[in-house]
Design a protein around this motif. Structure first.
Motif, mmCIF file in Angstrom:
data_model
loop_
_atom_site.group_PDB
_atom_site.id
_atom_site.type_symbol
_atom_site.label_atom_id
_atom_site.label_comp_id
_atom_site.label_asym_id
_atom_site.label_seq_id
_atom_site.Cartn_x
_atom_site.Cartn_y
_atom_site.Cartn_z
ATOM 1 N N GLN A 196 0.827 -1.204 0.000
ATOM 2 C CA GLN A 196 0.000 0.000 0.000
ATOM 3 C C GLN A 196 0.867 1.262 0.000
ATOM 4 O OE1 GLN A 196 -0.641 2.284 2.718
ATOM 5 N NE2 GLN A 196 -2.214 3.414 1.589
ATOM 6 N N LEU A 294 -9.796 -3.811 11.984
ATOM 7 C CA LEU A 294 -9.435 -2.991 10.835
ATOM 8 C C LEU A 294 -8.240 -3.592 10.105
ATOM 9 C CD1 LEU A 294 -9.883 0.644 12.225
ATOM 10 C CD2 LEU A 294 -11.180 -0.419 10.367
ATOM 11 N N GLN A 295 -7.246 -4.041 10.855
ATOM 12 C CA GLN A 295 -6.096 -4.673 10.214
ATOM 13 C C GLN A 295 -6.507 -5.931 9.452
ATOM 14 O OE1 GLN A 295 -2.639 -5.292 12.697
ATOM 15 N NE2 GLN A 295 -2.965 -3.390 13.806
ATOM 16 N N ASN A 297 -9.665 -6.529 8.222
ATOM 17 C CA ASN A 297 -10.707 -6.324 7.216
ATOM 18 C C ASN A 297 -10.337 -5.366 6.095
ATOM 19 O OD1 ASN A 297 -12.402 -8.066 8.612
ATOM 20 N ND2 ASN A 297 -13.266 -6.431 9.874
ATOM 21 N N VAL A 298 -9.444 -4.409 6.351
ATOM 22 C CA VAL A 298 -9.081 -3.449 5.301
ATOM 23 C C VAL A 298 -8.478 -4.144 4.075
ATOM 24 C CG1 VAL A 298 -7.488 -1.574 4.718
ATOM 25 C CG2 VAL A 298 -8.929 -1.400 6.756
ATOM 26 N N TYR A 301 -11.330 -5.989 2.189
ATOM 27 C CA TYR A 301 -12.208 -5.038 1.502
ATOM 28 C C TYR A 301 -11.536 -4.476 0.248
ATOM 29 C CZ TYR A 301 -15.016 -0.772 0.872
ATOM 30 O OH TYR A 301 -15.801 0.234 0.361
ATOM 31 N N ASN A 302 -10.296 -4.062 0.413
ATOM 32 C CA ASN A 302 -9.559 -3.498 -0.720
ATOM 33 C C ASN A 302 -9.340 -4.546 -1.800
ATOM 34 O OD1 ASN A 302 -8.197 -1.238 -1.919
ATOM 35 N ND2 ASN A 302 -6.248 -2.199 -1.414
ATOM 36 N N ILE A 334 -16.764 -1.549 8.123
ATOM 37 C CA ILE A 334 -15.540 -0.762 8.262
ATOM 38 C C ILE A 334 -15.868 0.696 8.558
ATOM 39 C CG2 ILE A 334 -13.562 0.155 6.978
ATOM 40 C CD1 ILE A 334 -13.264 -2.572 5.667
ATOM 41 N N LYS A 338 -14.347 2.472 11.689
ATOM 42 C CA LYS A 338 -13.550 3.695 11.586
ATOM 43 C C LYS A 338 -14.121 4.808 12.447
ATOM 44 C CE LYS A 338 -12.069 5.146 7.655
ATOM 45 N NZ LYS A 338 -12.067 5.597 6.253
ATOM 46 N N GLN A 361 -6.806 4.399 5.199
ATOM 47 C CA GLN A 361 -6.478 3.488 4.112
ATOM 48 C C GLN A 361 -7.701 3.138 3.269
ATOM 49 O OE1 GLN A 361 -4.095 0.097 5.073
ATOM 50 N NE2 GLN A 361 -2.556 1.291 6.156
ATOM 51 N N VAL A 362 -8.914 3.354 3.766
ATOM 52 C CA VAL A 362 -10.107 3.098 2.974
ATOM 53 C C VAL A 362 -11.025 4.289 3.070
ATOM 54 C CG1 VAL A 362 -10.094 0.591 3.148
ATOM 55 C CG2 VAL A 362 -11.089 1.914 4.993
#
Length: 362
Positions: A196, A294-295, A297-298, A301-302, A334, A338, A361-362
């Motif tokens: 990323q 978040l770590q 799922n991000v 998702y991306n 997310i 967030k 990041q998202v």
């Protein structure tokens, strides 16, 4: 003969007998069991000195025979050892090591081990990690899960994730095994973050994808297998989700939007098949659980969003609708995570830069 000498040595005897016993026990010999780790020069004199201290005051003593180690650490033998220094062979290409009296309480601590690793900055420095970990393991200093995660994070910042993979390839030497969910998740998140930071462009995206594939292959080996399927990290969506993210990014940015290797389709299907094992809890309110999710799922998702832009996936009548449904579901989760995380950051400004970056990041 040696066994009799050991018995006399620890029962107490005259100085002449003690002198004879020490001579018997400390005659030059090579190690047959424990290889003493050695280190290459680093970028820091402070790090060099720390590595030397660990080697001479912890690793070498633990590589000695038990009687030889007792000679060094038991005070009743200190005067005689000072009067009659003895040396022990620690390797064919090294000078013999001179035994000397040592205080067991002065040996380097496990906290000092982490302080030493924290001094590693360059790739050259990190090349000393494997022998250092092997020395800790030989000395019965075990690395716990939270410290492996800490190591993964520092390796990510130092561009040393390949070295962590090499550690996992030598589990008997280093103790690192890819069968703990938290350790594996941290490693895959660092791969995600490395790609990323480079905007998912080559060479970073191809390098991180290669490391991710090697890690998954490693998890299939007996040394890394978790037999409890519920705890098996390779069955978790974050593993295949990161693989999907990296392969889709490579398809878009390296192969002109084409799934030339078939990886995108493969990982998209596997992600949908492992969805039920994911951690998708919208009720988490504390930062620790929010950060973890978040770590996790991000990258997933991306990865799905990128996959939907790849030729052959975007118009697939089976995969595309399923991915879009999961994107919408995970996107809402997310957003809530967030929002909750932002409130935590406001209340705890000391959470730091890493958490703030994650939120964007998202």
């Amino acid at each position: 003969m040696a066994q009799n000498a050991v018995g006399r040595l620890f029962r107490g005897q005259s100085s002449s007998t003690l002198r004879q016993s020490i001579g018997t026990l400390t005659s030059k010999r090579s190690y047959s069991k424990n290889a003493i780790p050695s280190f290459s020069p680093t970028s820091s004199p402070e790090l060099d000195q720390a590595l030397i201290r660990f080697r001479e005051e912890l690793f070498i003593p633990f590589g000695l025979t038990t009687p030889q180690r007792k000679l060094m650490f038991r005070t009743k033998y200190a005067d005689r050892l000072d009067e009659e220094p003895v040396s022990v062979s620690i390797g064919e290409d090294e000078e013999p090591f001179l035994l000397r009296p040592m205080d067991p309480q002065s040996r380097p601590t496990i906290k000092e081990a982490w302080d030493t690793i924290a001094l590693m900055k360059t790739t050259k420095d990190w090349q000393n990690l494997i022998p250092f970990l092997s020395g800790l393991r030989m000395s019965h200093r075990l690395v716990k899960s939270d410290r492996w995660q800490w190591l993964m994070r520092r390796a990510g910042h130092a561009d040393a994730l390949g070295i962590m993979l090499e550690c996992a390839k030598q589990p008997e030497r280093t103790g690192l095994r890819f069968r703990n969910v938290d350790i594996v998740q941290r490693y895959f998140f660092e791969l995600h973050r490395k790609a990323q930071q480079a905007d998912f462009q080559d060479p970073a995206v191809s390098k991180t994808l290669g490391l991710a594939k090697q890690a998954v292959t490693l998890m299939e080996s007996p040394e890394h297998q978790e037999h409890n399927l519920e705890l098996d990290p390779k069955r978790r969506p974050f593993v295949v989700g990161t693989l999907l993210e990296l392969s889709a990014a490579r398809a878009l940015n390296v192969f002109g939007g084409k799934d030339e290797t078939g990886d995108v389709r493969l990982y998209a299907g596997r992600l949908l098949g492992t969805w039920g094992a994911g951690t998708f809890d919208s009720e988490a309110k504390d930062w620790v659980n929010i950060d973890r999710m978040l770590q996790e799922n991000v990258p997933i998702y991306n990865g799905m969003k990128l996959a939907l832009q790849v030729n052959g996936i975007s118009n697939d009548k089976t995969i595309a609708p399923a991915l879009k449904t999961r994107v919408n579901e995970l996107g809402m989760l997310i957003t809530n995570q967030k929002k909750a995380a932002s409130e935590n950051v406001k209340q705890q400004p000391t959470l730091g830069l890493e958490q703030s970056q994650l939120l964007h990041q998202v």
